[in-house]
Design a protein around this motif. Structure first.
Motif, PDB file in Angstrom:
ATOM      1  N   CYS A   1       0.834  -1.209   0.000  1.00  9.95           N
ATOM      2  CA  CYS A   1       0.000   0.000   0.000  1.00  9.95           C
ATOM      3  C   CYS A   1       0.867   1.256   0.000  1.00  9.95           C
ATOM      4  O   CYS A   1       0.403   2.339  -0.321  1.00  9.95           O
ATOM      5  CB  CYS A   1      -0.929   0.003   1.209  1.00  9.95           C
ATOM      6  SG  CYS A   1      -2.021  -1.429   1.267  1.00  9.95           S
TER       7      CYS A   1
ATOM      8  N   CYS B   1      -1.963   2.907   4.316  1.00  9.82           N
ATOM      9  CA  CYS B   1      -2.613   1.683   4.755  1.00  9.82           C
ATOM     10  C   CYS B   1      -3.304   1.951   6.097  1.00  9.82           C
ATOM     11  O   CYS B   1      -2.853   2.788   6.883  1.00  9.82           O
ATOM     12  CB  CYS B   1      -1.595   0.542   4.851  1.00  9.82           C
ATOM     13  SG  CYS B   1      -2.401  -1.070   4.934  1.00  9.82           S
TER      14      CYS B   1
ATOM     15  N   CYS C   1      -6.423   0.019  -0.572  1.00  8.23           N
ATOM     16  CA  CYS C   1      -7.647  -0.636  -1.066  1.00  8.23           C
ATOM     17  C   CYS C   1      -8.564   0.408  -1.693  1.00  8.23           C
ATOM     18  O   CYS C   1      -8.787   1.480  -1.132  1.00  8.23           O
ATOM     19  CB  CYS C   1      -8.349  -1.343   0.081  1.00  8.23           C
ATOM     20  SG  CYS C   1      -7.405  -2.735   0.717  1.00  8.23           S
TER      21      CYS C   1
HETATM   22 FE1  FES Z   1      -3.522  -1.487   2.981  1.00  7.19          FE
HETATM   23 FE2  FES Z   1      -6.145  -2.224   2.437  1.00  7.19          FE
HETATM   24  S1  FES Z   1      -4.448  -3.481   2.976  1.00  7.19           S
HETATM   25  S2  FES Z   1      -5.254  -0.247   2.586  1.00  7.19           S
END
Ligand code: FES
Length: 578
Positions: free
Chosen positions: A65, A133, A206
């Motif tokens: 991320c 993240c 995500c």
């Molecule tokens: Fe890092 Fe979803 S795992 S934002």
């Protein structure tokens, strides 16, 4: 410029390299030594005389991320230098959801401590916090808010969407949905393996409205990040340009000395919580922003938050409450366009790190004709906001329900409790075909709170027992003292406070008891007589502490962590009252 006082006293402080000198009892020597060492990196006196902008480096091979952080730091440095400052990147720990044992929440407060102390320890006139993240931005802001150093935030930005068999996919709402299909036997082992390579197709956070996206949107709404910072995709040129602009803005902050507490006012928090409701955001964000507010001595009143939830409709059509992804939100105008739609519900005088106000941000917001991602208040996705605060005999200090991601027919429900004593018990029994469970039951998980697990893992999304999943059951009422991923969905009551491990009422529930959920009345109750509960309480003993709890960070965590209604911060990190 003032700042850096650990005790809140206004002390006149030096700036730039003269700031926070190492203690040798001779300030002149301390500065001489500092310069001698830093010149080993090839800096000139001119460079060392500039305002210093610290830039957090949270790159880690374990954190995809944050995979674009090196590019963002390079661009931010360019922005700092274009504005006449000296950029100095420095490392802090990095926390990724899937690479944090026992859970990332266990490490959030450690990252906050690390960030706070490195900001204090090193000479900087402002700091640019680059994170993304789930736990990282909350941790960084908790740390920075505890100092008097001006701070600006740059999220790493969301991933682009993935594709599989003509379907658009996103981490991690579709991770859960497709894994549930695999559990139910609808997707075989080979296909689920193939899907694992398509759910997260680029660097970045995500791309659904999970915790990372929610926090990023709230950070923009609260005025700590530049417009567009929440939504521009991680891999696009816009994100790199935002890094350059954030570097420039950090120099301006270094010069004018605006402190985090001057941005993070009570009104600004209310604006952020309004956005949380309007985006159908993650339940975790309430915990994180309660912790940030707590660092500034601001209490978050759960009743007021719930009232906001009744007033503010869900307007953003993103998974898991809706159907789109973050890149679509960006091209629809992003947070500034949402703020424009929410304007009558916001305090538009709130300041931002760009030196302007929310009113200015709205005035510049892009209006995108024909976009279908940001609804109007006249045609919302949900009339009530995303999150509801429940009280009742099972949650005297509150519990949370994400109404916008729940099954409407289950919002008023009474059922028999099926209790799992902890996450290991749940893992051992939930898929056992001999488990006595029906679709109308209420699944209960306890000892998964801040102290119980420890670290309040995202275990609140209890899987549907396999034998029910096979028959097509997609949702059940579920209750726990755990958290849930912002990317998850279902009729799930979380954060029951106080948690079972410290003697909260969840500890007293037995399989076969009746539980009633009344989402409209904001209640979650155990329908067991008081006398019976008193006898159970007399017999209750707290669970044993986990192995290794006698020392180190685990001991600190267990001794100090507060309950969900206080943001799960450490007690000693909150400012003294009065
Ligand atoms: Fe890092 Fe979803 S795992 S934002």
């Amino acid at each position: 410029m003032e700042g850096g006082s650990r005790h809140g006293k206004a002390t006149k402080m030096a700036s730039g390299l003269r700031k926070g000198l190492t203690s040798y009892g001779d300030a002149g020597f301390s500065l001489f030594l500092r310069k001698a060492f830093i010149k080993a990196m090839g800096f000139s006196d001119d460079a060392l005389d500039r305002p210093i902008v610290g830039i957090t480096d949270t790159y880690s091979d374990f954190n995809p991320c944050h995979g674009n952080v090196p590019d963002l730091i390079a661009a931010a440095k360019r922005g700092v230098m274009l504005a006449g400052g000296l950029p100095m990147a420095f490392p802090t720990i990095s926390v990724h959801e899937s690479f944090s044992h026992p859970t990332s929440m266990f490490l959030r407060n450690l990252m906050a401590l690390d960030t706070e102390e490195m900001i204090r320890a090193q000479p900087m006139d402002s700091v640019l916090l680059i994170g993304g993240c789930d736990k990282t931005l909350p941790a960084q802001i908790m740390g920075a808010a505890s100092t008097e150093i001006p701070a600006i935030v740059l999220p790493t930005g969301p991933m682009l969407v993935g594709h599989h068999k003509g379907e658009v996919l996103g981490a991690c709402t579709d991770c859960r949905r497709l894994w549930a299909k695999h559990r139910a036997g609808e997707i075989d082992a080979a296909e689920i393996e193939e899907i694992s390579g398509r759910l997260a197709p680029t660097k970045g956070t995500c791309m659904v409205m999970g915790t990372a996206s929610t926090v990023a949107c709230m950070v923009e709404a609260i005025g700590l990040a530049l417009p567009g910072a929440a939504t521009a995709p991680a891999t696009h040129a816009d994100r790199v340009r935002l890094a350059e602009l954030s570097g420039r803005a950090a120099v301006r902050l270094a010069r004018d000395g605006t402190k985090p507490r001057e941005i993070l006012t009570q009104a600004a928090f209310r604006n952020a919580f309004t956005v949380l409701q309007a985006i159908g955001g993650s339940t975790n964000a309430l915990i994180h922003f309660t912790a940030i507010a707590g660092r500034l001595g601001i209490d978050v009143d759960l009743e007021s938050f719930d009232l906001l939830g009744r007033e503010v409709p869900v307007l953003v059509d993103l998974k898991p409450s809706g159907q789109h992804y973050m890149e679509h939100f960006h091209w629809a105008g992003g947070v500034p366009a949402l703020l424009a739609e929410l304007a009558p519900l916001l305090d538009l005088t709130a300041r931002t790190v760009a030196g302007d106000t929310l009113a200015d941000v709205i005035a510049r917001a892009e209006r995108v004709p024909g976009q279908g991602v940001i609804r109007t208040r006249a045609a919302p996705i949900h009339v009530g906001g995303g999150l509801a605060v429940l009280r009742g005999s099972l949650a005297p200090r509150g519990a949370l329900l994400k109404r916008s991601a729940a099954t409407q027919a289950l919002l008023q429900h009474e059922g028999r409790a099926v209790v799992f004593d902890n996450t290991a018990d749940m893992a051992a029994r939930i898929d056992d075909d001999s488990l006595d469970v029906m679709a109308e039951d209420v699944l209960v998980l306890r000892n998964a709170g801040p102290v119980g697990a420890p670290g309040m893992p995202e275990a609140g999304y209890l899987p549907i027992p396999r034998k029910l999943a096979r028959t097509g059951v997609k949702d059940m009422v579920r209750l726990s003292d755990a958290r849930m991923s912002g990317t998850a969905f279902g009729t799930i009551v979380l954060h029951a406070t106080p948690e079972a491990a410290v003697g909260g009422p969840l500890a007293l529930v037995q399989t076969g008891d009746r539980i009633r959920l009344d989402a409209e009345g904001r209640r979650i109750d155990l329908l067991v007589e008081d006398g019976v509960l008193a006898a159970r309480r007399a017999a209750w003993r707290p669970p044993e502490r986990p192995a290794g709890a006698a020392r180190g960070y685990l001991k600190l965590f267990l001794d100090q962590v507060l309950q969900a209604d206080e943001g799960c911060d450490f007690a000693f990190c909150k400012p003294p009252r009065g």
